[in-house]
Write an enzyme that holds these catalytic residues in place. Structure first.
Site, PDB file in Angstrom:
ATOM      1  N   GLU A 188       0.863  -1.185   0.000  1.00 52.19           N
ATOM      2  CA  GLU A 188       0.000   0.000   0.000  1.00 52.19           C
ATOM      3  C   GLU A 188       0.895   1.228   0.000  1.00 52.19           C
ATOM      4  OE1 GLU A 188      -2.997   0.346   3.054  1.00 52.19           O
ATOM      5  OE2 GLU A 188      -3.763   2.175   2.135  1.00 52.19           O
TER       6      GLU A 188
ATOM      7  N   CYS B  73      -6.673   0.842   2.711  1.00 51.84           N
ATOM      8  CA  CYS B  73      -7.654   1.943   2.715  1.00 51.84           C
ATOM      9  C   CYS B  73      -7.493   2.872   1.524  1.00 51.84           C
ATOM     10  CB  CYS B  73      -7.526   2.751   3.996  1.00 51.84           C
ATOM     11  SG  CYS B  73      -8.065   1.859   5.437  1.00 51.84           S
TER      12      CYS B  73
ATOM     13  N   ASN C  42     -12.178  -3.024   0.166  1.00 55.22           N
ATOM     14  CA  ASN C  42     -11.147  -3.347   1.162  1.00 55.22           C
ATOM     15  C   ASN C  42     -11.818  -3.715   2.489  1.00 55.22           C
ATOM     16  OD1 ASN C  42      -8.540  -3.505   2.427  1.00 55.22           O
ATOM     17  ND2 ASN C  42      -8.872  -1.461   3.224  1.00 55.22           N
ATOM     18  N   GLU C  43     -11.789  -2.812   3.443  1.00 55.66           N
ATOM     19  CA  GLU C  43     -12.375  -3.145   4.755  1.00 55.66           C
ATOM     20  C   GLU C  43     -13.816  -2.660   4.818  1.00 55.66           C
ATOM     21  OE1 GLU C  43      -9.673  -1.454   7.611  1.00 55.66           O
ATOM     22  OE2 GLU C  43      -8.550  -3.321   7.767  1.00 55.66           O
TER      23      GLU C  43
HETATM   24  O1  AHR Z   1      -2.273  -1.494   6.678  1.00 55.60           O
HETATM   25  C1  AHR Z   1      -2.732  -0.235   7.046  1.00 55.60           C
HETATM   26  C2  AHR Z   1      -4.240  -0.113   6.962  1.00 55.60           C
HETATM   27  O2  AHR Z   1      -4.851  -0.973   7.873  1.00 55.60           O
HETATM   28  C3  AHR Z   1      -4.842  -0.512   5.658  1.00 55.60           C
HETATM   29  O3  AHR Z   1      -4.839   0.522   4.747  1.00 55.60           O
HETATM   30  C4  AHR Z   1      -6.251  -0.861   6.015  1.00 55.60           C
HETATM   31  O4  AHR Z   1      -6.808  -1.797   5.159  1.00 55.60           O
HETATM   32  C5  AHR Z   1      -6.143  -1.314   7.434  1.00 55.60           C
HETATM   33  O5  AHR Z   1      -7.069  -0.702   8.253  1.00 55.60           O
END
Ligand code: AHR
Length: 658
Positions: free
Chosen positions: A49, A245, A376-377
């Site tokens: 990321e 994220c 994602n989440e």
């Molecule tokens: O790894 C950091 C963050 O943690 C990521 O962006 C997210 O998916 C999670 O909350």
């Protein structure tokens, strides 16, 4: 890895220096012919990321920050000498919506042949420059008033000492690229780039760039070689990108849109990186995404690493911790289009629209995309509604593509308890569980998957890391965290029939520009180091074998009794038995091991050990291998032997099978 290659007669004598008084426990029995499950080739992968300056300022080797003046403050990162007076000025010109992707450029006016207008770029917390290495300078430029302009390009260290110098004449009435190269006469982690306009002229400049020539695979405008090598050394089964994220964005306008990250770099529309403003205590107002590292480069990286590409796409939902904006269901089409077009970009023939672009960018062969993530989440019924629409559209067109789906930001609690049965009922292919938890969670959850319903979707432990309380930044990447992750990972491996993928997160962090810790690899502008967690990941990934076999103590799986955790695999290709044992206790143990269901093994055993008596031990730029694996060769005679397991230690044993 530090290698100590020596033969020892008695394995019990291994690490004898710490062999004081060990207690004896029931023997560990490996039933080598009792195969429990194949290990998926994607079992251990990496999560990338753009957080902590992992892309711009990190993996992407560009040294100039805000090269196209598109940051919110167009001159951020630039120091201008003679901003505006009788002798000259610098003006930022915004061409407006007609040039939506890269509207701004700088117009430099020098009114007097004896005057110099200089602009200096500070880089990403400085620029890493190495003595003797070659650097490629380039910019887009044109003469505005028909008069040639003269440009002096200098690399200076933090004390303004000259490290390299070259010259260019801008002599085109149309925008075009100009190139020059410099060889550095010195080394600096905090260098800067100075451009001096030395002649009376008006010059338009944009896309000002400085790259090391020595990038990964020598690709111009490519990736930082030492960091990619760290990733390659993990032998990852897959690479997940671009997050995290960052996929979601703080709002939908800030989401990651892969189509804006491919094609010519000057046509990739820069946006604010969501981590710019995410944490009030770690602000990063100069954090933007240039997308020089975009989806084509991610696919190429996956190809280079021999890893399956795993793109994660926005599903019409922004980060639910931020704006929680959603696209109404009837407006989801562009999001779904993005997903379908991505398959065409990765795999489509070169005569398709997106396959043609891939070929034009240099890769006519397909990238063999086999899976992608939907969101994602994400959580709640809004996710389920959107997932269903995505899954139908993608599977109708590409039934072979496996989908990764969210089960929320935590692998437990109300959001998870709602989504897991929903996703199971929808027959989701693979669910993505995330755990950022204290070390005790990881040790206590080594059995997490032992009793998972085998009819539920396959598991991707998609983001995890042990978070030690009371530590900050690089200090958080400690041995305590890594050791507990190793304990937990034995549980992932033992359950390889259901756990098919896993990745630690996040991957990379700049020591001077991080937002989130712990991380797997820390770096500055010239150096890097792997954390203890990095070595744990590497030891699992490089020793994953092909099939899990039975390993027990007193007829029980070894998942925390007496602080021991163990797993065993065989490698059918190399014909080896590989045993992993973790001792999380503060006491040394003498452990008998019996190998059954095998004709003959040995006579040598490779033992790789990662250990420290200090749970707070970390690696650092100054001491990158304070804690690193040590390899020893020992002789064993027979299928029964004894091992001394020092306090807080992780061991990988490799034996030839006959
Ligand atoms: O790894 C950091 C963050 O943690 C990521 O962006 C997210 O998916 C999670 O909350």
């Amino acid at each position: 890895m530090r290698k100590i290659v020596k033969y020892m007669g008695l394995v019990a004598g291994l690490l004898a220096s710490v062999h004081i008084k060990a207690q004896k426990a029931a023997p560990i029995v490996v039933q080598v012919n009792e195969i429990r499950a194949p290990v998926s080739p994607t079992m251990y992968g990496i999560f990338f990321e753009d957080i902590n300056f992992a892309a711009d300022g990190g993996l992407y080797a560009e040294l100039v920050k805000n090269r196209s003046f598109e940051f919110a403050e167009p001159l951020m990162g630039w120091d201008i000498r003679i901003r505006d007076n009788a002798d000259g000025n610098l003006l930022i010109i915004n061409r407006g919506p007609a040039y939506d992707v890269n509207p701004r450029f700088a117009r430099v006016t020098v009114n007097n042949d004896t005057e110099v207008l200089a602009i200096t770029n500070e880089g990403f917390r400085g620029m890493g420059i190495r003595k003797g290495e070659e650097y490629d300078f380039s910019l887009m430029a044109k003469m505005q008033d028909g008069k040639e302009s003269a440009l002096t390009i200098e690399i200076l260290d933090e004390n303004d000492q000259l490290l390299g110098k070259t010259y260019l004449t801008i002599n085109s009435m149309q925008w075009r690229p100009f190139h020059a190269s410099l060889v550095a006469s010195g080394t600096s982690k905090k260098a800067k780039l100075k451009l001096s306009f030395t002649k009376k002229a008006v010059t338009d400049v944009d896309m000002i760039s400085l790259f090391p020539k020595n990038t990964w695979m020598g690709r111009p405008g490519g990736l930082r070689k030492d960091l990619v090598q760290m990733l390659a050394d993990l032998k990852p089964g897959f690479i997940r990108f671009p997050g995290g994220c960052i996929v979601e964005g703080r709002d939908l306008a800030n989401r990651y849109q892969w189509k804006n990250t491919v094609g010519d770099i000057s046509n990739r529309k820069l946006i604010m990186n969501r981590w710019n403003v995410e944490f009030k205590n770690r602000p990063a107002k100069d954090y933007f995404q240039s997308f020089g590292l975009g989806f084509y480069e991610y696919f190429l990286l996956a190809d280079d690493l021999g890893a399956e590409p795993l793109p994660i796409l926005n599903c019409g939902m922004a980060c639910q911790y931020n704006s929680a904006e959603v696209a109404p269901l009837e407006t989801l089409d562009p999001y779904i289009r993005d997903a379908l077009d991505l398959v065409e970009f990765a795999n489509g023939p070169v005569d398709t629209h997106w396959g043609k672009l891939r070929a034009a960018m240099g890769h006519p062969a397909p990238f063999h995309l086999k899976m992608m993530g939907v969101g994602n989440e994400q959580w709640g019924p809004q996710y389920v509604e959107r997932y269903k629409i995505f899954a139908k559209a993608i599977h109708d067109r590409y039934p072979e593509i496996k989908l990764i789906s969210s089960v929320g930001p935590h692998a437990g609690g109300a959001l998870f308890d709602y989504l897991l049965p929903e996703m199971t009922a929808l027959k989701a292919d693979i669910i993505d569980e995330h755990y950022y938890m204290p070390p005790s969670f990881f040790q206590d959850n080594a059995r997490r998957y032992d009793h998972y319903d085998r009819n539920s979707p396959k598991i991707f432990a998609g983001e995890y890391a042990a978070h030690v309380k009371g530590k900050e930044g690089p200090e958080k990447s400690s041995w305590q965290a890594a050791l507990s992750e190793a304990a937990f990972m034995t549980g992932l491996e033992r359950n390889a029939d259901i756990v098919v993928m896993s990745s630690y997160a996040p991957l990379l962090a700049h020591v001077d520009a991080w937002q989130w810790a712990p991380d797997l690899v820390w770096f500055d502008n010239l150096q890097h180091y792997g954390t203890p967690s990095y070595y744990v990941q590497q030891l699992f990934s490089n020793n994953k074998g092909t099939d899990v076999v039975s390993i027990q103590q007193a007829k029980q799986v070894i998942a925390g009794q007496d602080s021991l955790y163990a797993t065993a695999v065989i490698d059918k290709v190399s014909k080896e038995l590989i045993i992993k044992i973790v001792n999380t206790s503060s006491s040394e143990k003498q452990q008998d091991i019996a190998l059954e269901g095998i004709r003959k093994i040995g006579p040598d055993m490779k033992v790789v050990t990662l250990r420290s008596g200090d749970l707070d031990a970390v690696n650092s730029i100054q001491s990158p291998e304070n804690l690193a694996p040590v390899e020893t060769l020992v002789k064993i005679n027979g299928k029964k032997f004894s091992l001394v397991l020092p306090p807080y230690s992780f061991h990988v044993l490799r034996l030839n099978m006959y």
